[in-house]
Design a protein around this motif. Sequence first.
Motif, PDB file in Angstrom:
ATOM      1  N   CYS A 111       0.872  -1.174   0.000  1.00  0.00           N
ATOM      2  CA  CYS A 111       0.000   0.000   0.000  1.00  0.00           C
ATOM      3  C   CYS A 111       0.912   1.227   0.000  1.00  0.00           C
ATOM      4  O   CYS A 111       2.123   1.111   0.170  1.00  0.00           O
ATOM      5  N   THR A 112       0.339   2.380  -0.205  1.00  0.00           N
ATOM      6  CA  THR A 112       1.151   3.593  -0.241  1.00  0.00           C
ATOM      7  C   THR A 112       1.668   3.924   1.159  1.00  0.00           C
ATOM      8  O   THR A 112       1.082   3.520   2.176  1.00  0.00           O
ATOM      9  N   VAL A 113       2.745   4.681   1.197  1.00  0.00           N
ATOM     10  CA  VAL A 113       3.305   5.115   2.479  1.00  0.00           C
ATOM     11  C   VAL A 113       2.299   5.998   3.224  1.00  0.00           C
ATOM     12  O   VAL A 113       2.196   5.940   4.454  1.00  0.00           O
ATOM     13  N   GLU A 114       1.544   6.788   2.485  1.00  0.00           N
ATOM     14  CA  GLU A 114       0.531   7.641   3.120  1.00  0.00           C
ATOM     15  C   GLU A 114      -0.529   6.793   3.830  1.00  0.00           C
ATOM     16  O   GLU A 114      -0.959   7.119   4.947  1.00  0.00           O
ATOM     17  N   THR A 115      -0.912   5.700   3.198  1.00  0.00           N
ATOM     18  CA  THR A 115      -1.880   4.799   3.828  1.00  0.00           C
ATOM     19  C   THR A 115      -1.276   4.139   5.054  1.00  0.00           C
ATOM     20  O   THR A 115      -1.947   3.995   6.091  1.00  0.00           O
ATOM     21  N   GLN A 116      -0.012   3.736   4.961  1.00  0.00           N
ATOM     22  CA  GLN A 116       0.671   3.154   6.122  1.00  0.00           C
ATOM     23  C   GLN A 116       0.631   4.117   7.300  1.00  0.00           C
ATOM     24  O   GLN A 116       0.274   3.734   8.423  1.00  0.00           O
ATOM     25  N   ARG A 117       1.028   5.364   7.056  1.00  0.00           N
ATOM     26  CA  ARG A 117       1.049   6.356   8.134  1.00  0.00           C
ATOM     27  C   ARG A 117      -0.335   6.500   8.773  1.00  0.00           C
ATOM     28  O   ARG A 117      -0.476   6.497  10.001  1.00  0.00           O
ATOM     29  N   ALA A 118      -1.351   6.640   7.944  1.00  0.00           N
ATOM     30  CA  ALA A 118      -2.706   6.861   8.455  1.00  0.00           C
ATOM     31  C   ALA A 118      -3.178   5.681   9.292  1.00  0.00           C
ATOM     32  O   ALA A 118      -3.782   5.866  10.364  1.00  0.00           O
ATOM     33  N   ARG A 119      -2.902   4.457   8.836  1.00  0.00           N
ATOM     34  CA  ARG A 119      -3.350   3.273   9.577  1.00  0.00           C
ATOM     35  C   ARG A 119      -2.619   3.128  10.901  1.00  0.00           C
ATOM     36  O   ARG A 119      -3.233   2.840  11.938  1.00  0.00           O
ATOM     37  N   VAL A 120      -1.294   3.304  10.873  1.00  0.00           N
ATOM     38  CA  VAL A 120      -0.516   3.065  12.087  1.00  0.00           C
ATOM     39  C   VAL A 120      -0.790   4.134  13.141  1.00  0.00           C
ATOM     40  O   VAL A 120      -0.792   3.849  14.343  1.00  0.00           O
ATOM     41  N   ALA A 125       8.983 -10.014  -4.795  1.00  0.00           N
ATOM     42  CA  ALA A 125       7.705 -10.723  -4.718  1.00  0.00           C
ATOM     43  C   ALA A 125       7.455 -11.639  -5.915  1.00  0.00           C
ATOM     44  O   ALA A 125       7.831 -11.337  -7.040  1.00  0.00           O
ATOM     45  N   ASP A 126       6.786 -12.747  -5.629  1.00  0.00           N
ATOM     46  CA  ASP A 126       6.200 -13.578  -6.678  1.00  0.00           C
ATOM     47  C   ASP A 126       4.750 -13.181  -6.922  1.00  0.00           C
ATOM     48  O   ASP A 126       4.207 -13.443  -7.994  1.00  0.00           O
ATOM     49  N   ALA A 127       4.136 -12.572  -5.912  1.00  0.00           N
ATOM     50  CA  ALA A 127       2.774 -12.055  -6.047  1.00  0.00           C
ATOM     51  C   ALA A 127       2.637 -10.842  -5.130  1.00  0.00           C
ATOM     52  O   ALA A 127       3.235 -10.801  -4.055  1.00  0.00           O
ATOM     53  N   VAL A 128       1.884  -9.859  -5.585  1.00  0.00           N
ATOM     54  CA  VAL A 128       1.648  -8.634  -4.819  1.00  0.00           C
ATOM     55  C   VAL A 128       0.148  -8.395  -4.744  1.00  0.00           C
ATOM     56  O   VAL A 128      -0.560  -8.479  -5.759  1.00  0.00           O
ATOM     57  N   ILE A 129      -0.329  -8.110  -3.542  1.00  0.00           N
ATOM     58  CA  ILE A 129      -1.714  -7.675  -3.371  1.00  0.00           C
ATOM     59  C   ILE A 129      -1.672  -6.214  -2.934  1.00  0.00           C
ATOM     60  O   ILE A 129      -1.072  -5.889  -1.901  1.00  0.00           O
ATOM     61  N   LEU A 130      -2.279  -5.349  -3.729  1.00  0.00           N
ATOM     62  CA  LEU A 130      -2.326  -3.925  -3.392  1.00  0.00           C
ATOM     63  C   LEU A 130      -3.526  -3.686  -2.481  1.00  0.00           C
ATOM     64  O   LEU A 130      -4.671  -3.691  -2.923  1.00  0.00           O
ATOM     65  N   ASN A 131      -3.238  -3.491  -1.218  1.00  0.00           N
ATOM     66  CA  ASN A 131      -4.282  -3.324  -0.206  1.00  0.00           C
ATOM     67  C   ASN A 131      -4.403  -1.843   0.149  1.00  0.00           C
ATOM     68  O   ASN A 131      -4.085  -1.414   1.244  1.00  0.00           O
ATOM     69  N   ASP A 132      -4.879  -1.085  -0.811  1.00  0.00           N
ATOM     70  CA  ASP A 132      -5.005   0.358  -0.636  1.00  0.00           C
ATOM     71  C   ASP A 132      -6.405   0.757  -1.092  1.00  0.00           C
ATOM     72  O   ASP A 132      -6.677   0.829  -2.285  1.00  0.00           O
ATOM     73  N   GLY A 133      -7.294   0.971  -0.130  1.00  0.00           N
ATOM     74  CA  GLY A 133      -8.672   1.272  -0.478  1.00  0.00           C
ATOM     75  C   GLY A 133      -9.458   0.043  -0.926  1.00  0.00           C
ATOM     76  O   GLY A 133     -10.561   0.177  -1.458  1.00  0.00           O
ATOM     77  N   LEU A 134      -8.890  -1.147  -0.711  1.00  0.00           N
ATOM     78  CA  LEU A 134      -9.554  -2.385  -1.122  1.00  0.00           C
ATOM     79  C   LEU A 134     -10.549  -2.811  -0.051  1.00  0.00           C
ATOM     80  O   LEU A 134     -10.177  -2.944   1.124  1.00  0.00           O
ATOM     81  N   PRO A 135     -11.819  -3.020  -0.408  1.00  0.00           N
ATOM     82  CA  PRO A 135     -12.774  -3.505   0.590  1.00  0.00           C
ATOM     83  C   PRO A 135     -12.327  -4.845   1.164  1.00  0.00           C
ATOM     84  O   PRO A 135     -11.675  -5.643   0.475  1.00  0.00           O
ATOM     85  N   LEU A 136     -12.674  -5.091   2.414  1.00  0.00           N
ATOM     86  CA  LEU A 136     -12.225  -6.304   3.092  1.00  0.00           C
ATOM     87  C   LEU A 136     -12.662  -7.567   2.343  1.00  0.00           C
ATOM     88  O   LEU A 136     -11.894  -8.529   2.224  1.00  0.00           O
ATOM     89  N   ALA A 137     -13.876  -7.559   1.812  1.00  0.00           N
ATOM     90  CA  ALA A 137     -14.369  -8.731   1.078  1.00  0.00           C
ATOM     91  C   ALA A 137     -13.545  -8.979  -0.180  1.00  0.00           C
ATOM     92  O   ALA A 137     -13.261 -10.129  -0.540  1.00  0.00           O
ATOM     93  N   ALA A 138     -13.140  -7.900  -0.856  1.00  0.00           N
ATOM     94  CA  ALA A 138     -12.327  -8.044  -2.062  1.00  0.00           C
ATOM     95  C   ALA A 138     -10.931  -8.541  -1.712  1.00  0.00           C
ATOM     96  O   ALA A 138     -10.342  -9.358  -2.434  1.00  0.00           O
ATOM     97  N   LEU A 139     -10.377  -8.049  -0.598  1.00  0.00           N
ATOM     98  CA  LEU A 139      -9.070  -8.528  -0.139  1.00  0.00           C
ATOM     99  C   LEU A 139      -9.136 -10.018   0.171  1.00  0.00           C
ATOM    100  O   LEU A 139      -8.260 -10.789  -0.246  1.00  0.00           O
ATOM    101  N   ARG A 140     -10.171 -10.432   0.881  1.00  0.00           N
ATOM    102  CA  ARG A 140     -10.329 -11.853   1.208  1.00  0.00           C
ATOM    103  C   ARG A 140     -10.427 -12.695  -0.057  1.00  0.00           C
ATOM    104  O   ARG A 140      -9.816 -13.766  -0.158  1.00  0.00           O
TER     105      ARG A 140
END
Length: 201
Positions: free
Chosen positions: A131-140, A168-183
């Motif tokens: 996720c973006t660094v801005e998202t990291q900051r906001a969450r933490v 990475a062999d696979a990357v999941i971009l978890n930035d604004g992703l709804p929880l159901a979509a992440l799952r």
Amino acid sequence: MRIGLTGGIGSGKSTVAGFLREAGAAIVDTDVISRALTTPGGAAMPAIAQQFGVEFVTADGALDRDRMRALAFSDTAAKRRLEAILHPLITAEALTQAEAARAPLVVFDVPLLVESGRWRPRVARVLVIDCTVETQRARVLQRPGWTPERVEGALAAQATREARRAAADAVILNDGLPLAALRSEVMSLAARWGCETMTTP
């Protein structure tokens, strides 16, 4: 199949680990192992007390995490000394847990997988939660006890997004992703890698 799971602080890695467990994977959490090693009577405590002094040990014999965190963020040499104590013990226990696991996928949850350099040869795939660094900051900053200065120190101590993605062999971009979509993404990936395990001779 052995999978390495990593991501920067605030990326949602722990949430993804929970979904992987739900999918049937065995999770080997190196943070949990590290905490066990530094509780009262933990295997790492004698060496930590010898290396850093009793001021880094609480009255009940555990690691004074706040004091050590402040030192490690400000002193690279001290951080390396701590890692030299902890990393071999963490690795040994993680591999022991992996050997005992009975699951199609064994996931090593390793926050500093890219930084340590010791995990990549031990896993068949690396999954990075990004996720973006801005998202990291906001969450933490929503976590109790975290100040902007502490967040910046944690970010500076970790690999860059680019370095993690390159490993990475696979990357999941978890930035604004709804929880159901992440799952859904995690479950799809777990199913694919689980099928690869069953078809590999």
